[in-house]
Motif scaffolding. Structure first.
Motif, PDB file in Angstrom:
ATOM      1  N   LYS A   1     -41.443 -12.986  11.170  1.00  0.00           N
ATOM      2  CA  LYS A   1     -42.665 -12.312  11.623  1.00  0.00           C
ATOM      3  C   LYS A   1     -43.810 -13.287  11.873  1.00  0.00           C
ATOM      4  O   LYS A   1     -44.963 -13.038  11.507  1.00  0.00           O
ATOM      5  CB  LYS A   1     -43.084 -11.225  10.639  1.00  0.00           C
ATOM      6  N   ILE A   2     -43.483 -14.410  12.503  1.00  0.00           N
ATOM      7  CA  ILE A   2     -44.476 -15.433  12.847  1.00  0.00           C
ATOM      8  C   ILE A   2     -44.440 -15.644  14.356  1.00  0.00           C
ATOM      9  O   ILE A   2     -43.381 -15.913  14.927  1.00  0.00           O
ATOM     10  CB  ILE A   2     -44.180 -16.770  12.131  1.00  0.00           C
ATOM     11  N   VAL A   3     -45.602 -15.507  14.989  1.00  0.00           N
ATOM     12  CA  VAL A   3     -45.702 -15.739  16.431  1.00  0.00           C
ATOM     13  C   VAL A   3     -46.634 -16.922  16.683  1.00  0.00           C
ATOM     14  O   VAL A   3     -47.537 -17.189  15.885  1.00  0.00           O
ATOM     15  CB  VAL A   3     -46.203 -14.472  17.173  1.00  0.00           C
ATOM     16  N   PRO A   4     -46.438 -17.649  17.792  1.00  0.00           N
ATOM     17  CA  PRO A   4     -47.247 -18.842  18.013  1.00  0.00           C
ATOM     18  C   PRO A   4     -48.657 -18.560  18.553  1.00  0.00           C
ATOM     19  O   PRO A   4     -49.568 -19.351  18.330  1.00  0.00           O
ATOM     20  CB  PRO A   4     -46.432 -19.637  19.026  1.00  0.00           C
ATOM     21  N   ASN A   5     -48.856 -17.444  19.259  1.00  0.00           N
ATOM     22  CA  ASN A   5     -50.134 -17.165  19.916  1.00  0.00           C
ATOM     23  C   ASN A   5     -50.623 -15.766  19.576  1.00  0.00           C
ATOM     24  O   ASN A   5     -49.822 -14.846  19.377  1.00  0.00           O
ATOM     25  CB  ASN A   5     -49.964 -17.274  21.440  1.00  0.00           C
ATOM     26  N   PRO A   6     -51.951 -15.566  19.567  1.00  0.00           N
ATOM     27  CA  PRO A   6     -52.499 -14.235  19.254  1.00  0.00           C
ATOM     28  C   PRO A   6     -52.027 -13.154  20.232  1.00  0.00           C
ATOM     29  O   PRO A   6     -51.777 -12.021  19.824  1.00  0.00           O
ATOM     30  CB  PRO A   6     -54.013 -14.435  19.353  1.00  0.00           C
ATOM     31  N   GLU A   7     -51.890 -13.491  21.494  1.00  0.00           N
ATOM     32  CA  GLU A   7     -51.462 -12.488  22.469  1.00  0.00           C
ATOM     33  C   GLU A   7     -50.023 -12.033  22.237  1.00  0.00           C
ATOM     34  O   GLU A   7     -49.625 -10.966  22.689  1.00  0.00           O
ATOM     35  CB  GLU A   7     -51.644 -12.984  23.915  1.00  0.00           C
ATOM     36  N   ASP A   8     -49.220 -12.854  21.548  1.00  0.00           N
ATOM     37  CA  ASP A   8     -47.849 -12.472  21.226  1.00  0.00           C
ATOM     38  C   ASP A   8     -47.799 -11.400  20.137  1.00  0.00           C
ATOM     39  O   ASP A   8     -46.808 -10.692  20.008  1.00  0.00           O
ATOM     40  CB  ASP A   8     -47.042 -13.694  20.769  1.00  0.00           C
ATOM     41  N   LYS A   9     -48.866 -11.309  19.381  1.00  0.00           N
ATOM     42  CA  LYS A   9     -48.924 -10.351  18.283  1.00  0.00           C
ATOM     43  C   LYS A   9     -49.014  -8.914  18.810  1.00  0.00           C
ATOM     44  O   LYS A   9     -48.395  -8.007  18.246  1.00  0.00           O
ATOM     45  CB  LYS A   9     -50.127 -10.674  17.395  1.00  0.00           C
ATOM     46  N   GLY A  10     -49.749  -8.714  19.872  1.00  0.00           N
ATOM     47  CA  GLY A  10     -49.906  -7.369  20.430  1.00  0.00           C
ATOM     48  C   GLY A  10     -50.554  -6.450  19.419  1.00  0.00           C
ATOM     49  O   GLY A  10     -51.509  -6.815  18.725  1.00  0.00           O
ATOM     50  N   SER A  11     -50.029  -5.248  19.296  1.00  0.00           N
ATOM     51  CA  SER A  11     -50.593  -4.262  18.364  1.00  0.00           C
ATOM     52  C   SER A  11     -49.858  -4.254  17.019  1.00  0.00           C
ATOM     53  O   SER A  11     -50.188  -3.474  16.136  1.00  0.00           O
ATOM     54  CB  SER A  11     -50.541  -2.866  18.988  1.00  0.00           C
ATOM     55  N   ASN A  12     -48.873  -5.135  16.864  1.00  0.00           N
ATOM     56  CA  ASN A  12     -48.101  -5.183  15.626  1.00  0.00           C
ATOM     57  C   ASN A  12     -48.897  -5.944  14.561  1.00  0.00           C
ATOM     58  O   ASN A  12     -49.083  -7.149  14.643  1.00  0.00           O
ATOM     59  CB  ASN A  12     -46.757  -5.863  15.889  1.00  0.00           C
ATOM     60  N   LYS A  13     -49.362  -5.232  13.563  1.00  0.00           N
ATOM     61  CA  LYS A  13     -50.193  -5.839  12.509  1.00  0.00           C
ATOM     62  C   LYS A  13     -49.376  -6.641  11.500  1.00  0.00           C
ATOM     63  O   LYS A  13     -49.940  -7.406  10.726  1.00  0.00           O
ATOM     64  CB  LYS A  13     -50.992  -4.745  11.772  1.00  0.00           C
ATOM     65  N   GLU A  14     -48.056  -6.465  11.483  1.00  0.00           N
ATOM     66  CA  GLU A  14     -47.215  -7.204  10.536  1.00  0.00           C
ATOM     67  C   GLU A  14     -47.070  -8.679  10.895  1.00  0.00           C
ATOM     68  O   GLU A  14     -46.808  -9.506  10.032  1.00  0.00           O
ATOM     69  CB  GLU A  14     -45.810  -6.591  10.505  1.00  0.00           C
ATOM     70  N   LEU A  15     -47.207  -9.001  12.159  1.00  0.00           N
ATOM     71  CA  LEU A  15     -46.965 -10.368  12.617  1.00  0.00           C
ATOM     72  C   LEU A  15     -48.119 -11.290  12.244  1.00  0.00           C
ATOM     73  O   LEU A  15     -49.287 -10.925  12.317  1.00  0.00           O
ATOM     74  CB  LEU A  15     -46.756 -10.384  14.135  1.00  0.00           C
ATOM     75  N   LYS A  16     -47.768 -12.515  11.835  1.00  0.00           N
ATOM     76  CA  LYS A  16     -48.753 -13.547  11.539  1.00  0.00           C
ATOM     77  C   LYS A  16     -48.813 -14.506  12.725  1.00  0.00           C
ATOM     78  O   LYS A  16     -47.797 -14.822  13.327  1.00  0.00           O
ATOM     79  CB  LYS A  16     -48.367 -14.333  10.288  1.00  0.00           C
ATOM     80  N   VAL A  17     -50.000 -14.987  13.025  1.00  0.00           N
ATOM     81  CA  VAL A  17     -50.173 -15.931  14.131  1.00  0.00           C
ATOM     82  C   VAL A  17     -50.225 -17.341  13.568  1.00  0.00           C
ATOM     83  O   VAL A  17     -51.026 -17.646  12.688  1.00  0.00           O
ATOM     84  CB  VAL A  17     -51.467 -15.630  14.923  1.00  0.00           C
ATOM     85  N   GLY A  18     -49.348 -18.200  14.076  1.00  0.00           N
ATOM     86  CA  GLY A  18     -49.386 -19.615  13.758  1.00  0.00           C
ATOM     87  C   GLY A  18     -49.005 -20.006  12.350  1.00  0.00           C
ATOM     88  O   GLY A  18     -49.266 -21.121  11.931  1.00  0.00           O
ATOM     89  N   GLY A  19     -48.404 -19.141  11.615  1.00  0.00           N
ATOM     90  CA  GLY A  19     -47.979 -19.491  10.267  1.00  0.00           C
ATOM     91  C   GLY A  19     -46.730 -20.367  10.292  1.00  0.00           C
ATOM     92  O   GLY A  19     -46.177 -20.682  11.352  1.00  0.00           O
ATOM     93  N   THR A  20     -46.313 -20.789   9.125  1.00  0.00           N
ATOM     94  CA  THR A  20     -45.097 -21.588   9.030  1.00  0.00           C
ATOM     95  C   THR A  20     -44.133 -20.940   8.050  1.00  0.00           C
ATOM     96  O   THR A  20     -44.535 -20.170   7.176  1.00  0.00           O
ATOM     97  CB  THR A  20     -45.398 -23.025   8.551  1.00  0.00           C
ATOM     98  N   HIS A  21     -42.895 -21.271   8.237  1.00  0.00           N
ATOM     99  CA  HIS A  21     -41.826 -20.817   7.348  1.00  0.00           C
ATOM    100  C   HIS A  21     -40.789 -21.937   7.346  1.00  0.00           C
ATOM    101  O   HIS A  21     -40.532 -22.536   8.392  1.00  0.00           O
ATOM    102  CB  HIS A  21     -41.235 -19.507   7.884  1.00  0.00           C
ATOM    103  N   PRO A  22     -40.195 -22.251   6.204  1.00  0.00           N
ATOM    104  CA  PRO A  22     -39.242 -23.368   6.160  1.00  0.00           C
ATOM    105  C   PRO A  22     -38.095 -23.245   7.169  1.00  0.00           C
ATOM    106  O   PRO A  22     -37.715 -24.234   7.802  1.00  0.00           O
ATOM    107  CB  PRO A  22     -38.720 -23.343   4.729  1.00  0.00           C
ATOM    108  N   LEU A  23     -37.567 -22.050   7.353  1.00  0.00           N
ATOM    109  CA  LEU A  23     -36.462 -21.875   8.297  1.00  0.00           C
ATOM    110  C   LEU A  23     -36.935 -22.073   9.738  1.00  0.00           C
ATOM    111  O   LEU A  23     -36.252 -22.705  10.543  1.00  0.00           O
ATOM    112  CB  LEU A  23     -35.811 -20.500   8.127  1.00  0.00           C
ATOM    113  N   LEU A  24     -38.119 -21.562  10.052  1.00  0.00           N
ATOM    114  CA  LEU A  24     -38.672 -21.742  11.404  1.00  0.00           C
ATOM    115  C   LEU A  24     -38.921 -23.224  11.680  1.00  0.00           C
ATOM    116  O   LEU A  24     -38.575 -23.731  12.753  1.00  0.00           O
ATOM    117  CB  LEU A  24     -39.960 -20.942  11.556  1.00  0.00           C
ATOM    118  N   THR A  25     -39.467 -23.919  10.715  1.00  0.00           N
ATOM    119  CA  THR A  25     -39.697 -25.361  10.871  1.00  0.00           C
ATOM    120  C   THR A  25     -38.380 -26.101  11.071  1.00  0.00           C
ATOM    121  O   THR A  25     -38.280 -26.991  11.919  1.00  0.00           O
ATOM    122  CB  THR A  25     -40.433 -25.918   9.634  1.00  0.00           C
TER     123      THR A  25
END
Length: 162
Positions: A48-72
């Motif tokens: 639930k991590i997206v790179p840009n604010p516009e990718d978040k849309g209306s979904n409040k669960e998504l975090k913008v620009g966060g990190t996660h070990p698996l994503l990294t």
């Protein structure tokens, strides 16, 4: 010194079997790069991590620009592939242009590189050291071997004609 086979080969004759193998393994490696992009997207959705604010849309669960070990990890895997597959494509093409015999030796260069990159990515994804480093070194040695062959053939041609 360059011999008659070198002269004929450097004049534009390319072994079609070597070229076919190069195209096959290069295409598989490029498909692997595309698969990595899909893996990054799937990991972003799962974490639930997206790179840009516009990718978040209306979904409040998504975090913008966060990190996660698996994503990294997946992003590093893609970066590592870009840093190693693109040089293979360039060196491999020059290798095909200077190779004439025997076919099997050229094909084994392509096979070894492809298999070692696939295994290296598997080990990278599942954190399997020292195997990841071993497969990386195998792929790097394959590129060095092909590059050495290209330089040798170019030097032999230069000495003969210049």
């Amino acid at each position: 010194m360059a011999d008659a086979d070198d002269e004929q080969h450097l004049s534009g004759n390319v072994n079609p079997w070597v070229m076919s193998s190069y195209i096959t393994y290069s295409s598989l490696l490029l498909m692997k790069l595309l698969f990595n992009i899909l893996l990054i997207i799937a990991t972003r959705l799962r974490t639930k991590i997206v790179p840009n604010p516009e990718d978040k849309g209306s979904n409040k669960e998504l975090k913008v620009g966060g990190t996660h070990p698996l994503l990294t990890r997946v992003q590093r895997m893609q970066q590592n592939d870009l840093e190693n597959i693109i040089p293979f494509l360039m060196i491999g093409f020059a290798f095909v242009m200077t190779w004439y015999s025997p076919y099997s030796r050229a094909v084994w260069h392509f096979r070894i590189f492809f298999i070692s990159r696939m295994l290296m990515s598997f080990c990278h994804y599942f954190s399997l050291q020292p195997f990841r480093s071993i497969f990386f070194l195998i792929a790097m040695c394959t590129n060095i071997s092909m590059g050495g062959h290209v330089l040798y053939k170019a030097a032999a041609y230069s000495v003969k004609y210049f």
